[in-house]
Design a protein around this motif. Structure first.
Motif, short mmCIF file in Angstrom:
data_model
loop_
_atom_site.label_atom_id
_atom_site.label_comp_id
_atom_site.label_asym_id
_atom_site.label_seq_id
_atom_site.Cartn_x
_atom_site.Cartn_y
_atom_site.Cartn_z
N LEU A 34 0.82 -1.22 0.00
CA LEU A 34 0.00 0.00 0.00
C LEU A 34 0.86 1.27 0.00
O LEU A 34 0.34 2.39 0.11
N TYR A 99 -11.27 -4.19 6.95
CA TYR A 99 -10.42 -3.06 6.54
C TYR A 99 -9.34 -3.53 5.56
O TYR A 99 -9.18 -2.93 4.49
N SER A 102 -10.70 -4.10 2.31
CA SER A 102 -11.24 -2.89 1.66
C SER A 102 -10.17 -2.19 0.84
O SER A 102 -10.45 -1.20 0.17
N MET A 103 -8.93 -2.68 0.95
CA MET A 103 -7.81 -2.00 0.29
C MET A 103 -7.04 -2.99 -0.59
O MET A 103 -7.13 -4.20 -0.41
N LYS A 104 -6.29 -2.43 -1.53
CA LYS A 104 -5.39 -3.25 -2.36
C LYS A 104 -4.30 -2.35 -2.94
O LYS A 104 -4.44 -1.11 -2.95
N GLY A 107 -4.98 0.55 -5.81
CA GLY A 107 -6.43 0.71 -5.74
C GLY A 107 -6.82 2.14 -6.08
O GLY A 107 -6.13 2.84 -6.81
N MET A 182 -12.85 2.34 7.07
CA MET A 182 -11.53 2.98 7.24
C MET A 182 -11.25 3.06 8.74
O MET A 182 -12.06 3.61 9.50
N PHE A 204 -5.93 7.48 1.92
CA PHE A 204 -6.71 6.23 1.92
C PHE A 204 -7.43 6.00 0.59
O PHE A 204 -7.52 4.86 0.11
N VAL A 207 -6.00 3.69 -2.12
CA VAL A 207 -5.82 2.25 -1.94
C VAL A 207 -7.16 1.51 -1.80
O VAL A 207 -7.17 0.30 -1.53
N VAL A 208 -8.26 2.20 -2.00
CA VAL A 208 -9.56 1.53 -1.85
C VAL A 208 -9.74 0.48 -2.95
O VAL A 208 -9.45 0.72 -4.12
N ASN A 209 -10.20 -0.68 -2.53
CA ASN A 209 -10.45 -1.78 -3.47
C ASN A 209 -11.93 -1.73 -3.89
O ASN A 209 -12.79 -2.38 -3.29
#
Ligand SMILES: [Fe+2]
Length: 227
Positions: A34, A99, A102-104, A107, A182, A204, A207-209
């Protein structure tokens, strides 16, 4: 004899409780995935120390209780009946899995399809949604979480929860099915951003998926059944 033995083994398996139905799930990406938005050391400590501690403490809290054999959703639906240790650590265990997923890496961007339409319809624009979600994180006093959720009428809403509470819990101010979260505890950003929570929140969004959030949205809609 062999068949009987097989049947016995099979019956035994059916009646045996799983050794550990609550898994400490592996991260789906490396600690540095990330970067530069959320740094490697923060992810490493957050996952391997903070998240792991919630998991271990949750396992201790449910040991020898009826919660051991319950689905975590049922535990949350009845959380007011259980000790604070289950609420804090069960929430900490679940919220962090939610959480991380929720990210990748790479993203961000914007949601597409039905989710995009629903966000625009509810918040008037994607930017307005981002503002409301960001504000929910910025204004959460102390430690907690920002959420995008689906309510029982199929409408989206933004909220925040204190400590390790979540919108699945019966004590939540507004209950819903989580779609995006988040973490705004200091441990989620302090090493890189120090006291600047707003800078972490801005980062943030990179990086949201959104594919995962869209998948959760479709699943949540189906769970409500036909309108
Ligand atoms: Fe956290």
């Amino acid at each position: 004899m062999k068949n009987n033995q097989t049947n016995n083994d099979s019956n035994k398996q059916k009646t045996m409780k799983p050794i550990n139905k609550f898994e400490f799930k592996p991260l789906l990406y490396s600690y540095d995935a990330l970067e530069p938005f959320i740094d490697k050391l923060t992810v490493e400590i957050h996952y391997s120390k903070h998240h792991k501690a919630y998991y271990d403490n949750f396992m201790n809290a449910i040991k020898g209780t009826d919660m051991e054999s319950m689905d975590i959703m049922d535990i949350f639906r009845n959380i007011s009946k259980y000790p604070m240790a289950a609420r804090n650590n069960g929430g900490g265990y679940f919220n962090h899995i939610f959480y991380w997923e929720s990210m990748k890496a790479h993203g961000g961007g914007v949601p597409t399809g039905k989710l995009s339409e629903a966000i625009t319809k509810t918040f008037s624009s994607f930017d307005e949604f981002k503002k409301q979600f960001s504000d929910a994180g910025k204004t959460r006093f102390g430690s907690g979480w920002a959420w995008l959720c689906l309510d029982d009428k199929g409408n989206l809403f933004v909220c925040s929860t204190p400590n390790q509470d979540n919108p699945l819990m019966d004590i939540a101010e507004k209950k819903g099915i989580p779609l995006l979260t988040m973490d705004v505890w200091e441990h989620a950003y302090y090493l890189k951003y120090q006291n600047k929570r707003a800078d972490y929140i801005d980062a943030f969004w990179n990086v949201v998926n959104w594919e995962e959030v869209a998948r959760r949205y479709e699943t949540a809609l189906k769970s409500l059944g036909p309108k």
